[in-house]
Scaffold this motif. Structure first.
Motif, PDB file in Angstrom:
ATOM      1  N   PHE A  56       3.402  -8.448  -0.075  1.00  0.00           N
ATOM      2  CA  PHE A  56       2.225  -7.622   0.227  1.00  0.00           C
ATOM      3  C   PHE A  56       2.498  -6.127   0.098  1.00  0.00           C
ATOM      4  O   PHE A  56       1.655  -5.313   0.461  1.00  0.00           O
ATOM      5  N   THR A  92       9.960   7.913   3.594  1.00  0.00           N
ATOM      6  CA  THR A  92       9.599   6.510   3.443  1.00  0.00           C
ATOM      7  C   THR A  92       9.945   6.053   2.033  1.00  0.00           C
ATOM      8  O   THR A  92      10.720   6.668   1.327  1.00  0.00           O
ATOM      9  N   THR A 120      11.632   2.437   7.833  1.00  0.00           N
ATOM     10  CA  THR A 120      12.694   1.606   7.247  1.00  0.00           C
ATOM     11  C   THR A 120      12.474   0.132   7.551  1.00  0.00           C
ATOM     12  O   THR A 120      11.881  -0.211   8.590  1.00  0.00           O
ATOM     13  N   SER A 136      10.562  -1.600  10.532  1.00  0.00           N
ATOM     14  CA  SER A 136       9.586  -2.659  10.263  1.00  0.00           C
ATOM     15  C   SER A 136      10.321  -3.895   9.718  1.00  0.00           C
ATOM     16  O   SER A 136      10.367  -4.119   8.500  1.00  0.00           O
ATOM     17  N   GLY A 220      -2.829  -5.389   5.363  1.00  0.00           N
ATOM     18  CA  GLY A 220      -4.015  -5.086   4.578  1.00  0.00           C
ATOM     19  C   GLY A 220      -3.931  -3.726   3.942  1.00  0.00           C
ATOM     20  O   GLY A 220      -3.474  -2.765   4.574  1.00  0.00           O
ATOM     21  N   THR A 221      -4.349  -3.630   2.701  1.00  0.00           N
ATOM     22  CA  THR A 221      -4.270  -2.364   1.980  1.00  0.00           C
ATOM     23  C   THR A 221      -5.650  -1.810   1.639  1.00  0.00           C
ATOM     24  O   THR A 221      -5.747  -0.774   0.974  1.00  0.00           O
TER      25      THR A 221
HETATM   26  C1  SAM Z   1       5.992   0.639   2.047  1.00  0.00           C
HETATM   27  S1  SAM Z   1       6.935   0.495   3.506  1.00  0.00           S
HETATM   28  C2  SAM Z   1       8.274   1.634   3.191  1.00  0.00           C
HETATM   29  C3  SAM Z   1       9.310   1.663   4.285  1.00  0.00           C
HETATM   30  C4  SAM Z   1      10.209   0.436   4.425  1.00  0.00           C
HETATM   31  N1  SAM Z   1      10.553  -0.145   3.188  1.00  0.00           N
HETATM   32  C5  SAM Z   1       9.541  -0.595   5.331  1.00  0.00           C
HETATM   33  O1  SAM Z   1       9.129  -1.628   4.832  1.00  0.00           O
HETATM   34  O2  SAM Z   1       9.447  -0.302   6.515  1.00  0.00           O
HETATM   35  C6  SAM Z   1       5.970   1.434   4.713  1.00  0.00           C
HETATM   36  C7  SAM Z   1       5.296   0.631   5.774  1.00  0.00           C
HETATM   37  O3  SAM Z   1       4.206  -0.080   5.224  1.00  0.00           O
HETATM   38  C8  SAM Z   1       4.188  -1.383   5.748  1.00  0.00           C
HETATM   39  N2  SAM Z   1       3.439  -2.211   4.824  1.00  0.00           N
HETATM   40  C9  SAM Z   1       3.721  -2.451   3.529  1.00  0.00           C
HETATM   41  N3  SAM Z   1       2.762  -3.205   2.960  1.00  0.00           N
HETATM   42  C10 SAM Z   1       1.841  -3.446   3.913  1.00  0.00           C
HETATM   43  C11 SAM Z   1       0.619  -4.175   3.951  1.00  0.00           C
HETATM   44  N4  SAM Z   1       0.149  -4.827   2.886  1.00  0.00           N
HETATM   45  N5  SAM Z   1      -0.081  -4.190   5.102  1.00  0.00           N
HETATM   46  C12 SAM Z   1       0.406  -3.537   6.211  1.00  0.00           C
HETATM   47  N6  SAM Z   1       1.535  -2.840   6.233  1.00  0.00           N
HETATM   48  C13 SAM Z   1       2.254  -2.802   5.096  1.00  0.00           C
HETATM   49  C14 SAM Z   1       5.663  -1.719   5.890  1.00  0.00           C
HETATM   50  O4  SAM Z   1       5.911  -2.785   6.754  1.00  0.00           O
HETATM   51  C15 SAM Z   1       6.185  -0.419   6.443  1.00  0.00           C
HETATM   52  O5  SAM Z   1       5.998  -0.365   7.835  1.00  0.00           O
END
Ligand code: SAM
Ligand code: 2KA
Ligand code: SF4
Ligand code: MG
Length: 259
Positions: A56, A92, A120, A136, A220-221
């Motif tokens: 996701f 990030t 992270t 996360s 969700g995006t």
């Molecule tokens: C893109 S990640 C970058 C940082 C790191 N790689 C991580 O996953 O924590 C940034 C945040 O977006 C969350 N995230 C990514 N895709 C998501 C989605 N489809 N819905 C909700 N949160 C999302 C991740 O869990 C993280 O907390």
């Protein structure tokens, strides 16, 4: 400032010279959308490259198909400074802690007096001046199964599954930094795994992790997707006693680029 237009997306992510450079997908000024600092004007620095592949992932061009320019730390700091109202910087990705030079960038930002948050996935520990580690950890529901593989080549399912949890790294992060554990929730089936994982992290560290630092965030995006998920996750937060976090940037801007 999108910085993904000129370089070969297949070029190596790892730093290849002594010059302090980082692969940067984008830098932008927005409101922190997630967690306990939601709503605070912040400069976001998005590094490219990740050691995981969540199906996701809302930052596809830093993980599944990484694109980036190589920016010097000087240029990144200059970009941060150009947003004169910002006191907070969010590092990030992708996964920012795969890059050695993220530490030096955080040191420079710290010297300049910025509050730093690092987003992270919690699989890598680094010693750096981090004011808030927003961790996360990735649940089984993040794994790109054959039905949910954005690229369809089944290359990442096993690798993602093997790498997604490192209890030692999670315990060290929690011990070393003010931190929040933020779980992307896809449904109520995720909750037993969250409870089990929290018990394992709490067992591995003497540091107290209050339930108020455990955040549930709806997957969700788009606003439409969150319309389906946010109330379910809000109810789960109340049922289990954890904190709900919105995704303000999706609510406000529908997760448009550079928001
Ligand atoms: C893109 S990640 C970058 C940082 C790191 N790689 C991580 O996953 O924590 C940034 C945040 O977006 C969350 N995230 C990514 N895709 C998501 C989605 N489809 N819905 C909700 N949160 C999302 C991740 O869990 C993280 O907390
Ligand atoms: N506004 C806004 N807040 C965020 N908080 C964490 C984000 C991230 O992608 O790591 C993010 C993001 O992409 N935008
Ligand atoms: S760990 Fe973060 S950047 Fe990597 S694939 Fe998952 S959400 Fe995307
Ligand atoms: Mg995001």
């Amino acid at each position: 400032m999108p910085v993904n237009s000129t370089l070969d997306p297949e070029s190596p992510i790892a730093e290849t010279s002594d010059a302090a450079m980082l692969p940067i997908n984008e830098c932008f000024y927005s409101l922190q959308g997630e967690g306990t600092l939601a709503g605070i004007p912040s400069v976001f620095i998005r590094t490219s490259g990740c050691n995981l592949r969540c199906w996701f992932c809302d930052s596809y061009h830093t993980s599944w198909e990484p694109t980036h320019g190589q920016l010097s730390l000087e240029d990144i700091v200059a970009e941060v400074k150009s947003h004169e109202m910002a006191e907070h910087v969010v590092l990030t990705g992708g996964e920012p802690l795969i890059h050695d030079h993220s530490v030096e960038l955080l040191e420079r930002l710290n010297e300049l007096g910025y509050h730093t948050t690092v987003e992270t996935n919690g699989t890598i520990y680094r010693d750096a001046p981090i004011d808030l580690a927003r961790i996360s950890p990735k649940l089984a529901s993040s794994t790109p199964t054959p039905e949910k593989d954005p690229k369809g080549d089944r290359e990442w399912s096993d690798r993602h599954e093997e790498r997604r949890i490192d209890i030692d790294a999670l315990a060290r992060l929690v011990e070393s930094y003010d931190s929040q554990l933020k779980f992307v929730v896809t449904g109520e089936d995720d909750l037993p795994e969250i409870e089990d994982l929290l018990a394992r992290i709490r067992d591995a560290t003497a540091t107290t992790i209050p339930d108020s630092d455990i955040l549930l965030m709806p997957e969700g995006t788009t606003r439409e997707q969150l319309d389906d998920s946010r109330n379910i996750v809000a109810d789960l937060a109340m049922e289990y006693g954890y904190r709900y976090t919105p995704r303000l940037h999706v609510d406000l801007w529908n997760d448009a680029p550079a928001t």
